[in-house]
Design an enzyme around this catalytic site. Structure first.
Site, PDB file in Angstrom:
ATOM      1  N   GLU A 177     -15.982 -40.753   9.174  1.00 48.97           N
ATOM      2  CA  GLU A 177     -16.769 -39.658   8.600  1.00 48.97           C
ATOM      3  C   GLU A 177     -16.763 -38.435   9.506  1.00 48.97           C
ATOM      4  O   GLU A 177     -16.626 -38.550  10.717  1.00 48.97           O
ATOM      5  CB  GLU A 177     -18.246 -40.067   8.492  1.00 48.97           C
ATOM      6  N   CYS A 180     -25.614 -50.007  20.227  1.00 49.21           N
ATOM      7  CA  CYS A 180     -26.987 -49.488  20.238  1.00 49.21           C
ATOM      8  C   CYS A 180     -27.736 -50.062  19.036  1.00 49.21           C
ATOM      9  O   CYS A 180     -27.222 -50.040  17.911  1.00 49.21           O
ATOM     10  CB  CYS A 180     -27.009 -47.959  20.192  1.00 49.21           C
ATOM     11  N   GLY A 221     -18.359 -43.645  16.895  1.00 44.55           N
ATOM     12  CA  GLY A 221     -17.568 -43.995  18.076  1.00 44.55           C
ATOM     13  C   GLY A 221     -18.143 -43.487  19.378  1.00 44.55           C
ATOM     14  O   GLY A 221     -19.032 -42.637  19.393  1.00 44.55           O
ATOM     15  N   GLU A 222     -17.635 -44.041  20.472  1.00 47.24           N
ATOM     16  CA  GLU A 222     -18.027 -43.583  21.811  1.00 47.24           C
ATOM     17  C   GLU A 222     -16.824 -42.838  22.390  1.00 47.24           C
ATOM     18  O   GLU A 222     -15.817 -43.454  22.760  1.00 47.24           O
ATOM     19  CB  GLU A 222     -18.405 -44.803  22.674  1.00 47.24           C
ATOM     20  N   SER A 281     -26.819 -39.512  25.461  1.00 42.23           N
ATOM     21  CA  SER A 281     -27.783 -40.209  24.610  1.00 42.23           C
ATOM     22  C   SER A 281     -28.660 -41.055  25.508  1.00 42.23           C
ATOM     23  O   SER A 281     -28.237 -42.121  25.954  1.00 42.23           O
ATOM     24  CB  SER A 281     -27.042 -41.100  23.610  1.00 42.23           C
ATOM     25  N   LEU A 282     -29.851 -40.580  25.784  1.00 43.25           N
ATOM     26  CA  LEU A 282     -30.711 -41.261  26.756  1.00 43.25           C
ATOM     27  C   LEU A 282     -31.641 -42.254  26.040  1.00 43.25           C
ATOM     28  O   LEU A 282     -31.588 -43.448  26.298  1.00 43.25           O
ATOM     29  CB  LEU A 282     -31.503 -40.206  27.542  1.00 43.25           C
ATOM     30  N   HIS A 283     -32.485 -41.741  25.181  1.00 45.47           N
ATOM     31  CA  HIS A 283     -33.304 -42.537  24.260  1.00 45.47           C
ATOM     32  C   HIS A 283     -34.362 -43.440  24.882  1.00 45.47           C
ATOM     33  O   HIS A 283     -35.118 -44.091  24.156  1.00 45.47           O
ATOM     34  CB  HIS A 283     -32.427 -43.376  23.312  1.00 45.47           C
ATOM     35  N   ASN A 311     -33.099 -40.978  11.964  1.00 49.58           N
ATOM     36  CA  ASN A 311     -32.641 -41.019  10.592  1.00 49.58           C
ATOM     37  C   ASN A 311     -32.627 -42.486  10.162  1.00 49.58           C
ATOM     38  O   ASN A 311     -31.764 -43.245  10.601  1.00 49.58           O
ATOM     39  CB  ASN A 311     -31.213 -40.457  10.586  1.00 49.58           C
ATOM     40  N   CYS A 317     -25.611 -41.240  11.103  1.00 45.32           N
ATOM     41  CA  CYS A 317     -24.441 -41.796  11.762  1.00 45.32           C
ATOM     42  C   CYS A 317     -23.892 -43.064  11.088  1.00 45.32           C
ATOM     43  O   CYS A 317     -24.507 -44.119  11.121  1.00 45.32           O
ATOM     44  CB  CYS A 317     -24.882 -42.115  13.186  1.00 45.32           C
TER      45      CYS A 317
HETATM   46  N1  SAH Z   1     -21.411 -42.727  21.204  1.00 41.78           N
HETATM   47  C1  SAH Z   1     -21.807 -41.378  21.458  1.00 41.78           C
HETATM   48  C2  SAH Z   1     -21.590 -40.422  20.310  1.00 41.78           C
HETATM   49  C3  SAH Z   1     -21.853 -40.921  18.920  1.00 41.78           C
HETATM   50  S1  SAH Z   1     -23.546 -41.261  18.472  1.00 41.78           S
HETATM   51  C4  SAH Z   1     -23.236 -41.333  21.941  1.00 41.78           C
HETATM   52  O1  SAH Z   1     -23.865 -42.392  22.033  1.00 41.78           O
HETATM   53  O2  SAH Z   1     -23.711 -40.272  22.285  1.00 41.78           O
HETATM   54  C5  SAH Z   1     -24.252 -39.655  18.349  1.00 41.78           C
HETATM   55  C6  SAH Z   1     -25.767 -39.612  18.520  1.00 41.78           C
HETATM   56  O3  SAH Z   1     -26.437 -40.085  17.336  1.00 41.78           O
HETATM   57  C7  SAH Z   1     -26.275 -40.479  19.659  1.00 41.78           C
HETATM   58  O4  SAH Z   1     -27.267 -39.798  20.365  1.00 41.78           O
HETATM   59  C8  SAH Z   1     -26.852 -41.650  18.891  1.00 41.78           C
HETATM   60  O5  SAH Z   1     -27.748 -42.362  19.688  1.00 41.78           O
HETATM   61  C9  SAH Z   1     -27.468 -40.964  17.713  1.00 41.78           C
HETATM   62  N2  SAH Z   1     -27.816 -41.788  16.558  1.00 41.78           N
HETATM   63  C10 SAH Z   1     -27.267 -42.949  16.149  1.00 41.78           C
HETATM   64  N3  SAH Z   1     -27.869 -43.399  15.037  1.00 41.78           N
HETATM   65  C11 SAH Z   1     -28.831 -42.493  14.719  1.00 41.78           C
HETATM   66  C12 SAH Z   1     -29.793 -42.396  13.672  1.00 41.78           C
HETATM   67  N4  SAH Z   1     -29.863 -43.304  12.725  1.00 41.78           N
HETATM   68  N5  SAH Z   1     -30.624 -41.320  13.669  1.00 41.78           N
HETATM   69  C13 SAH Z   1     -30.523 -40.364  14.626  1.00 41.78           C
HETATM   70  N6  SAH Z   1     -29.629 -40.397  15.629  1.00 41.78           N
HETATM   71  C14 SAH Z   1     -28.794 -41.456  15.683  1.00 41.78           C
END
Ligand code: SAH
Length: 339
Positions: free
Chosen positions: A88, A112, A155-156, A210-212, A286, A329
């Site tokens: 996508e 994740c 993807g990463e 992406s810290l979270h 989301n 995503c």
């Molecule tokens: N792998 C990379 C890039 C792809 S994910 C990374 O981890 O940064 C891109 C971003 O979307 C990341 O911050 C990820 O944690 C976040 N993400 C994944 N699923 C999500 C969701 N359902 N709602 C909001 N952000 C989301």
């Protein structure tokens, strides 16, 4: 091999290795990225013999666009690859320009817990051309230029590092897609050795992390990558990155109700990143049907925001696009493949 895999330097090497001259790379790049040919037969200024050689060595094919979901300020594209896998890309129309979020892999191995793509494991890396042509095809559909690129789709990117940097060189090249480095952002979940390598990459690309979660205990629970590269190592790698590049980094922090959105978490986050030259981007989660996480309510997001702000962090709340059209995503790909 596909022609859109080649950086400008690789194309020059190709011509030289065939006893030809470097300047053909100029011509070919211009056919591909300025004139945007749809067939090789349109090329007029390269000798037939050489052209035949190129065509026998390289495919000029792009991706197959199988679905577009359109909303006022956002479009979501589903592409099919030659091996029938799906990826996508999302186009977001801002007042400052068109920004595209592209995928870097089919699926993702980072696992994740809150992420739809992570639920579904990596199938393979994307080739360079599969990243480049996502942009070409979106510009074609839009009939306008893309000004900003974020590598934040499926993807990463740092798990596909070599292809990622070639992709970055092609889209940044003035004779390629000519997208300014400062308009390009790569997002990673925190693969430390690659952050260090990227700190030596010569283009001024933005880095997002992406810290979270603000501590190892919580981050281990939601992001398995933290077990390999815990926060202490991640933060020291970012210190090196900031020193080498003199840039600012962005931390992405998804707000997950009851998981990482407490006021204590906000205070811990200040302790963790307060000394770094950074932005914090709070992201309303989301929700997806396949996972149990819920988005934090607005009051809680604002409380969290206020604590960061009071402690003088640069903090923003991400504007939302396309929640109506499964823009979270990996959701479109899952829908297509799990019917
Ligand atoms: N792998 C990379 C890039 C792809 S994910 C990374 O981890 O940064 C891109 C971003 O979307 C990341 O911050 C990820 O944690 C976040 N993400 C994944 N699923 C999500 C969701 N359902 N709602 C909001 N952000 C989301």
């Amino acid at each position: 091999m596909n022609i859109y895999n080649l950086t400008r330097e690789e194309m020059e090497e190709y011509f030289v290795s065939h006893g030809s001259r470097k300047f053909h790379a100029d011509q070919l790049f211009s056919w591909l990225y300025e004139k945007r040919i749809s067939s090789v037969s349109e090329i007029t200024n390269i000798k037939k013999e050489l052209l035949n050689q190129i065509v026998s060595d390289y495919s000029f094919s792009k991706l197959k666009l199988v679905q577009v979901q359109r909303d006022v300020d956002v479009c979501k594209y589903l592409f099919e690859l030659d091996d029938h896998e799906h990826i996508e890309a999302v186009l977001m129309m801002h007042d400052y320009g068109n920004s595209v979020c592209i995928s870097s892999q089919v699926g993702c191995n980072m696992g994740c817990k809150f992420c739809e793509s992570g639920r579904r494991k990596k199938v393979r890396n994307l080739e360079v051309f599969e990243m480049v042509t996502q942009l070409l095809m979106i510009e074609e559909d839009l009939d306008s230029r893309v000004s900003h690129v974020v590598v934040m789709g499926i993807g990463e990117p740092f798990d596909n590092y070599d292809n990622l940097v070639k992709f970055l060189r092609i889209i940044n090249h003035p004779k390629g897609l000519a997208i300014g480095a400062r308009h390009i952002t790569v997002s990673t979940c925190g693969i430390v050795p690659k952050i260090l390598e990227f700190s030596r990459f010569p283009l001024q690309i933005n880095l997002a992390i992406s810290l979270h979660a603000p501590n190892d205990k919580l981050r281990n629970q939601i992001m398995p990558v933290n077990k390999a590269y815990p926060l202490k190592e991640l933060i020291s790698a970012l210190e090196v990155y900031l020193k080498n590049t003199n840039r600012r980094i962005t931390f992405e922090y998804i707000m997950l109700a009851g998981v990482n959105d407490s006021c204590e978490c906000a205070k811990e986050l200040v302790q963790l990143v307060g000394h770094l030259n950074c932005y914090v981007n709070l992201i309303p989660y989301n929700e997806t049907n396949n996972l149990d996480f819920k988005r934090s309510n607005t009051v809680q997001i604002m409380k969290f925001y206020d604590i960061l702000k009071k402690n003088r962090l640069n903090v923003t709340i991400r504007r939302e696009f396309g929640s109506k059209i499964s823009a979270a995503c990996g959701q479109l790909r899952s829908k297509k493949e799990e019917l």
